[in-house]
Design an enzyme around this catalytic site. Structure first.
Site, PDB file in Angstrom:
ATOM      1  CG  ASP A 176      -9.656   1.958  -0.979  1.00 29.36           C
ATOM      2  OD1 ASP A 176      -8.852   1.962  -1.724  1.00 29.36           O
ATOM      3  OD2 ASP A 176      -9.662   1.692   0.352  1.00 29.36           O
ATOM      4  CG  ASP A 215      -2.256   0.371   0.622  1.00 27.72           C
ATOM      5  OD1 ASP A 215      -2.510   1.328  -0.034  1.00 27.72           O
ATOM      6  OD2 ASP A 215      -3.311  -0.129   1.188  1.00 27.72           O
TER       7      ASP A 215
HETATM    8  C1  GLA Z   1      -6.157   1.243   1.467  1.00 29.29           C
HETATM    9  C2  GLA Z   1      -6.321   0.076   0.086  1.00 29.29           C
HETATM   10  C3  GLA Z   1      -7.475  -0.851   0.741  1.00 29.29           C
HETATM   11  C4  GLA Z   1      -6.975  -1.847   1.679  1.00 29.29           C
HETATM   12  C5  GLA Z   1      -6.769  -0.668   2.959  1.00 29.29           C
HETATM   13  C6  GLA Z   1      -6.526  -1.539   4.228  1.00 29.29           C
HETATM   14  O1  GLA Z   1      -7.404   1.993   1.478  1.00 29.29           O
HETATM   15  O2  GLA Z   1      -6.536   0.571  -0.900  1.00 29.29           O
HETATM   16  O3  GLA Z   1      -7.543  -1.865  -0.514  1.00 29.29           O
HETATM   17  O4  GLA Z   1      -5.977  -2.561   1.593  1.00 29.29           O
HETATM   18  O5  GLA Z   1      -5.942   0.122   2.618  1.00 29.29           O
HETATM   19  O6  GLA Z   1      -6.073  -0.470   5.410  1.00 29.29           O
END
Ligand code: GLA
Length: 385
Positions: free
Chosen positions: A186, A129
């Site tokens: 997301d 991430d």
């Molecule tokens: C980010 C990513 C998600 C998930 C969260 C976990 O938002 O984009 O897909 O992995 O972190 O905290």
């Protein structure tokens, strides 16, 4: 060195969309069992991935990340061993910054140590991430670092970058060595999210492909508003069957990795019907991995016609009505725009990948009436006339 990782878009299941922080060993084992029992494994889904929130908040005295003993009392190797015993592959999550997005330790300045630790547990996939990234350090350098660490850790570990499309990632990610990269923010379990994510990547289809796939985010198919994570669930209504079919069709034809996000231990027949559709999966997994182009059509701007050339000479065609409302739109297009001339001596035979039947052979143009939020996905074949 990794061998042939990412030859086709990776397929699997990830814990985040439905379970977020509420994860433990039993859930992951149950997900692995369900992958086998429901036929997902046979359909090509391979990776069982634990997302954020699996560790303690502090590293140990040697600087190692420690799996949370309440969630994973037998450690991570035991979980990996179980997943492997089912003939599946095991994935885990970390972050290029100092902390993960949910505030657990990130791998910044621990890249080589963490890669070695993950390899010792039997990890096959790392989602990486972009939260808490030091502003002074360029993102491409951080992905290069972890890529180099993984490629030399003694184990084949697929590298799944996740920087949400930030910092022009499309331009540099392939060259870091990652096998897939999140290109969007997301996903949420609603139609607008699906629509916006797909549309945002249509003009970037030439930048993903074999060995480095454009990941439009994990699937929400089958969630139906159920998630521990209120932000993902939204109002908790989820999407309709048609909307989930459109979602799956778009992710498939646009070569996104297919990472399931619903609770696969409890899938409805409709959800299985979508996720196990072999005709749709074959379009996603086509060995050549070509992106889609848009085709001209006579419909309003809310419609899209997407075409993807396939390895055996066939073409995948997805006609989508993104509009709201209650009335179908007629989407029609000329084969001329796909490169088929009138005097070619060929026509196109259309096979409907959701109805699983051939719908007819057409010489110059094709037209379909498509309801709002719906699509048709065809595999077409050139036939002599
Ligand atoms: C980010 C990513 C998600 C998930 C969260 C976990 O938002 O984009 O897909 O992995 O972190 O905290």
């Amino acid at each position: 060195m990794p061998k042939n990782l990412g030859l086709t878009p990776p397929m699997g299941w990830n814990s985040w969309n439905t379970f977020s922080w509420k994860i433990d060993e039993n859930l992951i084992k149950g997900a692995a069992d369900a992958m086998v029992e429901t036929g997902l494994k046979d359909a090509g889904y391979e990776y069982v991935v634990i997302d954020d929130c699996w560790s303690l908040k502090e590293r140990d005295k040697d600087g190692n990340i420690v799996p949370d003993p309440e969630k994973f009392p037998n450690g991570m190797k035991a979980v990996a061993d179980y997943v492997h015993s089912k003939g599946l592959k095991f994935g885990i999550y970390s972050c290029s910054g100092t902390h993960t997005c949910a505030n657990y330790p990130g791998s910044f300045e621990h890249e080589y140590q963490d890669a070695a630790l993950f390899a010792s547990w039997g990890v096959d996939f790392l989602k990486y991430d972009y939260c808490y990234k030091p502003k002074t350090v360029p993102g491409d350098l951080l992905y290069r670092r972890m890529a180099m660490a993984l490629r030399n850790c003694g184990r084949d570990i697929l590298f799944s970058a996740c920087n949400w499309g930030a910092d022009n990632v499309h331009d540099w990610i392939r060259n870091t060595g990652a096998q897939m990269f999140r290109s969007t923010g997301d996903i949420q379990d609603n139609w607008n999210s699906i629509k916006n994510l797909a549309l945002s990547q249509l003009d970037k289809q030439s930048q993903g492909g074999t060995y480095c796939w454009n990941d439009i985010d994990m699937l929400v198919v089958g969630m139906s508003g159920h998630s521990e994570n209120g932000w993902i669930a939204g109002k908790g209504f989820g999407c309709t069957y048609e909307e989930y079919k459109t979602h799956f069709s778009l992710w498939a034809i646009m070569n996104s990795p297919l990472m399931i996000g619903c609770d696969i231990r409890n899938m409805s027949e409709e959800t299985k019907n979508i996720l196990l559709n072999k005709d749709v999966i074959a379009i996603n997994q086509d060995p050549e991995g070509r992106g889609v182009y848009e085709i001209d059509h006579w419909c309003n701007q809310s419609c899209k016609g997407l075409v993807k050339p396939l390895e055996n000479g066939d073409y995948a065609i997805c006609l989508v009505n993104f509009a709201d409302g209650e009335h179908p739109a007629e989407i029609s297009f000329n084969f001329w725009d796909m490169g088929l001339t009138y005097n070619s001596g060929f026509a196109l035979e259309f096979y409907d990948c959701w109805e699983h039947k051939t719908v007819g052979t057409f010489r110059e143009r094709f037209s379909a009436h498509i309801m709002p939020h719906s699509c048709r996905l065809y595999r077409v074949k050139l036939v002599k006339v």
